[in-house]
Design an enzyme around this catalytic site. Structure first.
Site, PDB file in Angstrom:
ATOM      1  N   THR A 237       0.852  -1.200   0.000  1.00  0.00           N
ATOM      2  CA  THR A 237       0.000   0.000   0.000  1.00  0.00           C
ATOM      3  C   THR A 237       0.885   1.246   0.000  1.00  0.00           C
ATOM      4  O   THR A 237       0.413   2.337   0.315  1.00  0.00           O
ATOM      5  CB  THR A 237      -0.907   0.043   1.258  1.00  0.00           C
ATOM      6  OG1 THR A 237      -0.070  -0.075   2.414  1.00  0.00           O
ATOM      7  CG2 THR A 237      -1.946  -1.057   1.249  1.00  0.00           C
ATOM      8  N   SER A 238       2.179   1.072  -0.339  1.00  0.00           N
ATOM      9  CA  SER A 238       3.094   2.217  -0.219  1.00  0.00           C
ATOM     10  C   SER A 238       3.300   2.930  -1.561  1.00  0.00           C
ATOM     11  O   SER A 238       2.654   3.938  -1.827  1.00  0.00           O
ATOM     12  CB  SER A 238       4.412   1.760   0.390  1.00  0.00           C
ATOM     13  OG  SER A 238       5.184   2.879   0.692  1.00  0.00           O
ATOM     14  N   ARG A 239       4.171   2.408  -2.396  1.00  0.00           N
ATOM     15  CA  ARG A 239       4.379   2.976  -3.737  1.00  0.00           C
ATOM     16  C   ARG A 239       4.683   1.829  -4.695  1.00  0.00           C
ATOM     17  O   ARG A 239       5.418   0.893  -4.353  1.00  0.00           O
ATOM     18  CB  ARG A 239       5.542   3.979  -3.751  1.00  0.00           C
ATOM     19  CG  ARG A 239       5.213   5.338  -3.186  1.00  0.00           C
ATOM     20  CD  ARG A 239       4.195   6.119  -4.054  1.00  0.00           C
ATOM     21  NE  ARG A 239       3.842   7.408  -3.479  1.00  0.00           N
ATOM     22  CZ  ARG A 239       2.793   7.646  -2.695  1.00  0.00           C
ATOM     23  NH1 ARG A 239       1.966   6.664  -2.369  1.00  0.00           N
ATOM     24  NH2 ARG A 239       2.548   8.869  -2.249  1.00  0.00           N
ATOM     25  N   ASP A 263      -2.233  -1.802  -3.720  1.00  0.00           N
ATOM     26  CA  ASP A 263      -3.059  -0.594  -3.830  1.00  0.00           C
ATOM     27  C   ASP A 263      -2.333   0.434  -4.692  1.00  0.00           C
ATOM     28  O   ASP A 263      -2.869   1.496  -4.979  1.00  0.00           O
ATOM     29  CB  ASP A 263      -3.308  -0.018  -2.419  1.00  0.00           C
ATOM     30  CG  ASP A 263      -4.223   1.189  -2.441  1.00  0.00           C
ATOM     31  OD1 ASP A 263      -5.331   1.071  -3.002  1.00  0.00           O
ATOM     32  OD2 ASP A 263      -3.838   2.250  -1.911  1.00  0.00           O
ATOM     33  N   GLU A 268       0.845   3.411 -12.396  1.00  0.00           N
ATOM     34  CA  GLU A 268      -0.537   3.743 -12.040  1.00  0.00           C
ATOM     35  C   GLU A 268      -1.021   5.076 -12.579  1.00  0.00           C
ATOM     36  O   GLU A 268      -2.225   5.273 -12.751  1.00  0.00           O
ATOM     37  CB  GLU A 268      -0.723   3.696 -10.518  1.00  0.00           C
ATOM     38  CG  GLU A 268      -0.030   4.824  -9.768  1.00  0.00           C
ATOM     39  CD  GLU A 268      -0.326   4.782  -8.267  1.00  0.00           C
ATOM     40  OE1 GLU A 268      -0.181   3.716  -7.667  1.00  0.00           O
ATOM     41  OE2 GLU A 268      -0.692   5.829  -7.716  1.00  0.00           O
ATOM     42  N   HIS A 300      -5.224   2.824  -5.539  1.00  0.00           N
ATOM     43  CA  HIS A 300      -4.682   3.873  -4.655  1.00  0.00           C
ATOM     44  C   HIS A 300      -5.784   4.457  -3.763  1.00  0.00           C
ATOM     45  O   HIS A 300      -5.962   5.676  -3.693  1.00  0.00           O
ATOM     46  CB  HIS A 300      -4.014   4.978  -5.482  1.00  0.00           C
ATOM     47  CG  HIS A 300      -2.896   5.651  -4.735  1.00  0.00           C
ATOM     48  ND1 HIS A 300      -1.682   5.930  -5.298  1.00  0.00           N
ATOM     49  CD2 HIS A 300      -2.807   6.102  -3.451  1.00  0.00           C
ATOM     50  CE1 HIS A 300      -0.908   6.530  -4.408  1.00  0.00           C
ATOM     51  NE2 HIS A 300      -1.573   6.640  -3.278  1.00  0.00           N
ATOM     52  N   GLN A 301      -6.516   3.560  -3.107  1.00  0.00           N
ATOM     53  CA  GLN A 301      -7.628   4.020  -2.270  1.00  0.00           C
ATOM     54  C   GLN A 301      -7.362   3.840  -0.783  1.00  0.00           C
ATOM     55  O   GLN A 301      -8.242   4.098   0.038  1.00  0.00           O
ATOM     56  CB  GLN A 301      -8.924   3.288  -2.659  1.00  0.00           C
ATOM     57  CG  GLN A 301      -8.984   1.824  -2.211  1.00  0.00           C
ATOM     58  CD  GLN A 301     -10.361   1.208  -2.424  1.00  0.00           C
ATOM     59  OE1 GLN A 301     -10.683   0.796  -3.518  1.00  0.00           O
ATOM     60  NE2 GLN A 301     -11.164   1.138  -1.374  1.00  0.00           N
ATOM     61  N   ALA A 302      -6.125   3.409  -0.421  1.00  0.00           N
ATOM     62  CA  ALA A 302      -5.879   3.110   0.988  1.00  0.00           C
ATOM     63  C   ALA A 302      -6.115   4.332   1.881  1.00  0.00           C
ATOM     64  O   ALA A 302      -6.566   4.208   3.012  1.00  0.00           O
ATOM     65  CB  ALA A 302      -4.468   2.578   1.178  1.00  0.00           C
TER      66      ALA A 302
HETATM   67  P1  NAI Z   1       6.849   7.629   7.406  1.00  0.00           P
HETATM   68  O1  NAI Z   1       7.839   8.601   6.867  1.00  0.00           O
HETATM   69  O2  NAI Z   1       6.152   7.926   8.694  1.00  0.00           O
HETATM   70  O3  NAI Z   1       7.531   6.182   7.557  1.00  0.00           O
HETATM   71  C1  NAI Z   1       8.385   5.624   6.624  1.00  0.00           C
HETATM   72  C2  NAI Z   1       9.297   4.636   7.376  1.00  0.00           C
HETATM   73  O4  NAI Z   1      10.069   3.931   6.412  1.00  0.00           O
HETATM   74  C3  NAI Z   1      10.268   5.333   8.343  1.00  0.00           C
HETATM   75  O5  NAI Z   1      10.206   4.707   9.608  1.00  0.00           O
HETATM   76  C4  NAI Z   1      11.616   5.133   7.668  1.00  0.00           C
HETATM   77  O6  NAI Z   1      12.703   5.012   8.598  1.00  0.00           O
HETATM   78  C5  NAI Z   1      11.382   3.829   6.942  1.00  0.00           C
HETATM   79  N1  NAI Z   1      12.366   3.584   5.893  1.00  0.00           N
HETATM   80  C6  NAI Z   1      13.007   4.469   5.118  1.00  0.00           C
HETATM   81  N2  NAI Z   1      13.852   3.827   4.288  1.00  0.00           N
HETATM   82  C7  NAI Z   1      13.723   2.506   4.549  1.00  0.00           C
HETATM   83  C8  NAI Z   1      14.326   1.337   4.029  1.00  0.00           C
HETATM   84  N3  NAI Z   1      15.270   1.410   3.079  1.00  0.00           N
HETATM   85  N4  NAI Z   1      13.939   0.140   4.506  1.00  0.00           N
HETATM   86  C9  NAI Z   1      13.008   0.058   5.504  1.00  0.00           C
HETATM   87  N5  NAI Z   1      12.401   1.151   6.028  1.00  0.00           N
HETATM   88  C10 NAI Z   1      12.765   2.345   5.567  1.00  0.00           C
HETATM   89  O7  NAI Z   1       5.802   7.414   6.233  1.00  0.00           O
HETATM   90  P2  NAI Z   1       4.307   6.881   6.349  1.00  0.00           P
HETATM   91  O8  NAI Z   1       3.390   8.026   6.612  1.00  0.00           O
HETATM   92  O9  NAI Z   1       4.288   5.711   7.259  1.00  0.00           O
HETATM   93  O10 NAI Z   1       4.042   6.420   4.845  1.00  0.00           O
HETATM   94  C11 NAI Z   1       4.716   5.317   4.272  1.00  0.00           C
HETATM   95  C12 NAI Z   1       4.439   5.292   2.775  1.00  0.00           C
HETATM   96  O11 NAI Z   1       3.045   5.019   2.556  1.00  0.00           O
HETATM   97  C13 NAI Z   1       4.664   6.641   2.076  1.00  0.00           C
HETATM   98  O12 NAI Z   1       6.003   6.767   1.662  1.00  0.00           O
HETATM   99  C14 NAI Z   1       3.730   6.581   0.908  1.00  0.00           C
HETATM  100  O13 NAI Z   1       4.468   6.108  -0.196  1.00  0.00           O
HETATM  101  C15 NAI Z   1       2.689   5.546   1.288  1.00  0.00           C
HETATM  102  N6  NAI Z   1       1.331   6.094   1.353  1.00  0.00           N
HETATM  103  C16 NAI Z   1       0.359   5.460   0.632  1.00  0.00           C
HETATM  104  C17 NAI Z   1      -0.940   5.913   0.659  1.00  0.00           C
HETATM  105  C18 NAI Z   1      -2.046   5.202  -0.086  1.00  0.00           C
HETATM  106  O14 NAI Z   1      -3.162   5.732  -0.195  1.00  0.00           O
HETATM  107  N7  NAI Z   1      -1.805   4.024  -0.634  1.00  0.00           N
HETATM  108  C19 NAI Z   1      -1.319   7.120   1.432  1.00  0.00           C
HETATM  109  C20 NAI Z   1      -0.228   7.680   2.204  1.00  0.00           C
HETATM  110  C21 NAI Z   1       1.055   7.187   2.141  1.00  0.00           C
END
Ligand code: NAI
Length: 337
Positions: A237-239, A263, A268, A300-302
């Site tokens: 659900t990240s990228r 997601d 996309e 992309h609805q998460a």
């Molecule tokens: P955040 O910045 O709070 O957490 C990201 C975590 O990943 C941090 O703890 C960081 O240390 C860790 N990290 C960085 N590089 C890493 C690596 N090489 N290996 C393992 N961990 C690593 O971000 P948050 O808010 O938790 O969001 C995470 C991702 O979720 C965003 O980057 C975004 O891509 C995605 N997202 C998706 C949405 C969706 O609707 N599907 C909506 C919002 C965010």
């Protein structure tokens, strides 16, 4: 109510954006204009007497658009999302246009969607729903497994990963995680931080919550998939760029990956957020993915909950209000800070 005598022009606006922003605006009093089209060179000339433009992930805010916005007197670009890779920050700086964003909104929304994907793939509720509507009450093919005492691997324990870990602990799972920095609060409630390879090797279900960067691009590839348990469940659900989609397809065919829930998808931007039901989809990779019975794709609805939309609207309007009051912008896009 604050009296904010500024006009904001929205691009890529969907009906749910209008509802959330209009409701939130009861506390501000901005003037709004909404366009459904993306912002780009084709539309920038329609803008009139506006102080701010509000854009989303697929709006193209390049130098040409920014120069035109500046000529029209626009003073701020407010992103109603976290990422700002679609805005030419240098061009904005050169034109003295401020860029702000919504850095975080409802991590639980995304974490809960990841859990919904796990339960759907496992218990096949999407199939059961359709079957029963056709008066097919057979259980054949719907067999799932207990989540209780399974091992869940979490990659990235920031805001969303943390919320996800807590939910999975509640299911009685063993939760193992990899992040660049171990989270002491999570360790205290039972999450084990391990090297990435150990998480990949030990987990029955792996959920990705790290950002997409150079180091994480295709973190899930042929080699890392090969380290996972046979029949693993993989959730993203990240990228989209975290997974090498072609390697995932090969692993689905060989049954190394037993379940895939995504997601987000590498390509996309050409598909998501649009109704393409009457179109021919030219992307053969997504078509192949959607043809597997053990793959679940959501568009992309998460993030898409009432709470998240309301937080996005509120933060965006606070950002613009801060600008109008000449206050320091709390959520200025990082490179401008
Ligand atoms: P955040 O910045 O709070 O957490 C990201 C975590 O990943 C941090 O703890 C960081 O240390 C860790 N990290 C960085 N590089 C890493 C690596 N090489 N290996 C393992 N961990 C690593 O971000 P948050 O808010 O938790 O969001 C995470 C991702 O979720 C965003 O980057 C975004 O891509 C995605 N997202 C998706 C949405 C969706 O609707 N599907 C909506 C919002 C965010």
């Amino acid at each position: 109510m604050l009296i904010c005598r500024m006009k904001i022009t929205f691009f890529s606006s969907q009906p749910y954006d209008k509802i959330a922003f209009n409701k939130c605006n009861e506390n501000f009093g901005f003037e709004f204009e909404f366009y459904e089209t993306h912002l780009g060179p084709h539309i920038v000339n329609v803008i009139e007497k506006t102080d701010a433009v509000c854009v989303f992930v697929n709006d193209k805010v390049n130098a040409e658009v920014i120069n035109a916005l500046a000529a029209k007197g626009v003073k701020t670009i407010a992103l109603r999302c976290a990422g700002f890779n679609n805005v030419d920050i240098e061009a904005a700086k050169a034109n003295d246009i401020k860029v702000c964003r919504v850095p975080a909104y409802s991590p639980e929304a995304v974490a809960e969607h990841a859990v919904a994907m796990i339960l759907t793939l496992n218990r096949k509720t999407h199939k059961a729903y359709n079957r029963v509507r056709e008066q097919n009450f057979s259980l054949n093919g719907l067999l799932g497994f207990n989540l209780f005492e399974k091992t869940i691997g979490v990659i990235g324990t920031g805001n969303i990963g943390k919320a996800f870990c807590k939910i999975m602990l509640g299911f009685g799972c063993r939760v193992i995680a990899f992040d660049l920095i171990a989270n002491r609060d999570l360790e205290a409630i039972g999450v084990e931080f391990l090297p990435l390879m150990d998480v990949l090797k030990d987990a029955d279900i792996i959920s990705l919550h790290c950002p997409l960067m150079e180091q994480t691009h295709h973190i899930i590839n042929k080699e890392t998939i090969g380290m996972m348990k046979k029949n693993v469940m993989l959730i993203n659900t990240s990228r989209g760029g975290l997974i090498d989609t072609k390697a995932a397809i090969a692993a689905l065919k060989s049954k190394q990956i037993g379940y895939l829930g995504i997601d987000v998808y590498e390509q996309e931007e050409k598909l998501f957020f649009r109704d393409l039901s009457a179109n021919i989809i030219e992307d053969d990779t997504i078509q192949r993915l959607m043809s597997f019975p053990n793959v679940l794709v959501t568009a992309h609805q998460a993030f898409f909950t009432e709470e998240a939309l309301s937080q996005i609207a509120n933060t965006t309007l606070i950002n613009i209000h801060e600008f109008s009051q000449q206050e320091i912008l709390t959520n200025k896009a990082a490179q401008l800070a």
